[in-house]
Design an enzyme around this catalytic site. Structure first.
Site, PDB file in Angstrom:
ATOM      1  N   LYS A   1      -7.950 -13.449  11.628  1.00 33.61           N
ATOM      2  CA  LYS A   1      -9.046 -13.689  10.696  1.00 33.61           C
ATOM      3  C   LYS A   1     -10.070 -14.695  11.250  1.00 33.61           C
ATOM      4  CE  LYS A   1      -7.507 -15.601   7.030  1.00 33.61           C
ATOM      5  NZ  LYS A   1      -8.070 -16.736   6.313  1.00 33.61           N
TER       6      LYS A   1
ATOM      7  N   ARG B   1      -6.357 -17.820  -3.963  1.00 33.52           N
ATOM      8  CA  ARG B   1      -4.993 -17.437  -3.557  1.00 33.52           C
ATOM      9  C   ARG B   1      -4.210 -16.878  -4.728  1.00 33.52           C
ATOM     10  NH1 ARG B   1      -3.142 -21.269   1.375  1.00 33.52           N
ATOM     11  NH2 ARG B   1      -5.027 -20.806   2.489  1.00 33.52           N
TER      12      ARG B   1
ATOM     13  N   ARG C   1       5.722 -17.561  20.781  1.00 36.36           N
ATOM     14  CA  ARG C   1       5.099 -18.634  21.551  1.00 36.36           C
ATOM     15  C   ARG C   1       6.135 -19.643  22.061  1.00 36.36           C
ATOM     16  NH1 ARG C   1      -0.297 -21.487  21.392  1.00 36.36           N
ATOM     17  NH2 ARG C   1       0.398 -23.638  21.118  1.00 36.36           N
TER      18      ARG C   1
ATOM     19  N   ARG D   1       8.456 -24.855  20.050  1.00 34.55           N
ATOM     20  CA  ARG D   1       8.151 -25.945  19.124  1.00 34.55           C
ATOM     21  C   ARG D   1       8.666 -25.541  17.747  1.00 34.55           C
ATOM     22  NH1 ARG D   1       2.006 -27.310  21.075  1.00 34.55           N
ATOM     23  NH2 ARG D   1       2.648 -28.549  22.869  1.00 34.55           N
TER      24      ARG D   1
ATOM     25  N   ARG E   1       6.445 -18.702   6.470  1.00 30.34           N
ATOM     26  CA  ARG E   1       5.005 -18.823   6.262  1.00 30.34           C
ATOM     27  C   ARG E   1       4.396 -17.449   5.914  1.00 30.34           C
ATOM     28  NH1 ARG E   1       1.323 -19.977  11.261  1.00 30.34           N
ATOM     29  NH2 ARG E   1      -0.694 -20.091  10.216  1.00 30.34           N
TER      30      ARG E   1
END
Ligand SMILES: [Zn+2]
Length: 221
Positions: free
Chosen positions: A15, A90, A129, A163, A174
């Site tokens: 986005k 939201r 990642r 991480r 999430r």
């Protein structure tokens, strides 16, 4: 009459890149609720101070505070022809509050652009990642940019690690939160005939072209 676009998409849907392109193409400022919060807190505006009182108590900032921040932003000169809203609404109550706000400016939500990417694909994008332990903190993506040797940095040979924020557990939570929050909102705009769904699994340029097409359709109407 000003034009108001909503930009919706999950974390990892791309986005941000698209928003930047649309902003340049149509000259509509991007009004991201997260940025508004940070800006009001940093400048210690009355609304920022009010929001901070709630945040300090660990409470959610009430919608009317957020709406007031958006109102102030939309009153600025660069938003006189409209804006592209990102990160707000939201929830359905927020969407209804937004309708009231935009009516103050003689406008409405003209189109809700939804960059649709399935949950599993978002997870693949976000949880691949890995970072090296060397001072350069080089990053890799196990699918899109893997290291030559398993779990070792190409540059300095140090071990790669994930991480905490990059782990599948954190990212899948999430992503799940996004879908839980957003699904009712997608339906809300679909029922009003305002939803424009764009397949976010296509190459970036195609996603951009379809978003541009959707906005041009609105401008021509
Ligand atoms: Zn490295």
């Amino acid at each position: 009459m000003p034009i108001y676009l909503l930009l919706m998409g999950g974390p990892g849907a791309g986005k941000g890149t698209q928003a930047q392109f649309l902003r340049e193409k149509f000259g509509l400022p991007q009004v991201a609720s997260g940025d508004l919060f940070r800006d009001n807190l940093k400048r210690q505006t009355p609304l920022g101070q009010l929001a901070k009182q709630y945040m300090d108590r660990g409470e959610l900032v009430p919608d009317d505070v957020t709406i007031s921040m958006i109102r102030e932003r939309l009153q600025q000169a660069d938003a006189k022809n409209g804006a592209m809203l990102d990160g707000f609404p939201r929830t359905i109550p927020q969407a209804e509050a937004l309708d009231g706000l935009l009516a103050e400016f003689g406008g409405r939500v003209n189109v809700a652009l939804y960059v649709k990417v399935p949950e599993a694909v978002l997870l693949e994008r976000l949880s691949g990642r890995w970072t090296c332990r060397g001072p350069g903190q080089h990053t890799y993506h196990m699918l899109f940019n893997p290291p030559k040797h398993d779990k070792l940095c190409d540059v300095d040979g140090t071990e790669l690690y994930q991480r905490p924020d990059d782990t599948p557990e954190v990212q899948s939570r999430r992503i799940r939160v996004f879908f839980e929050q957003t699904s009712p909102l997608i339906e809300f705009y679909r029922q009003r005939g305002l939803l424009s769904e764009i397949d976010g699994e296509q190459p970036i340029e195609q996603v951009t072209a379809q978003l541009v097409g959707a906005v041009e359709g609105v401008l021509a109407a």
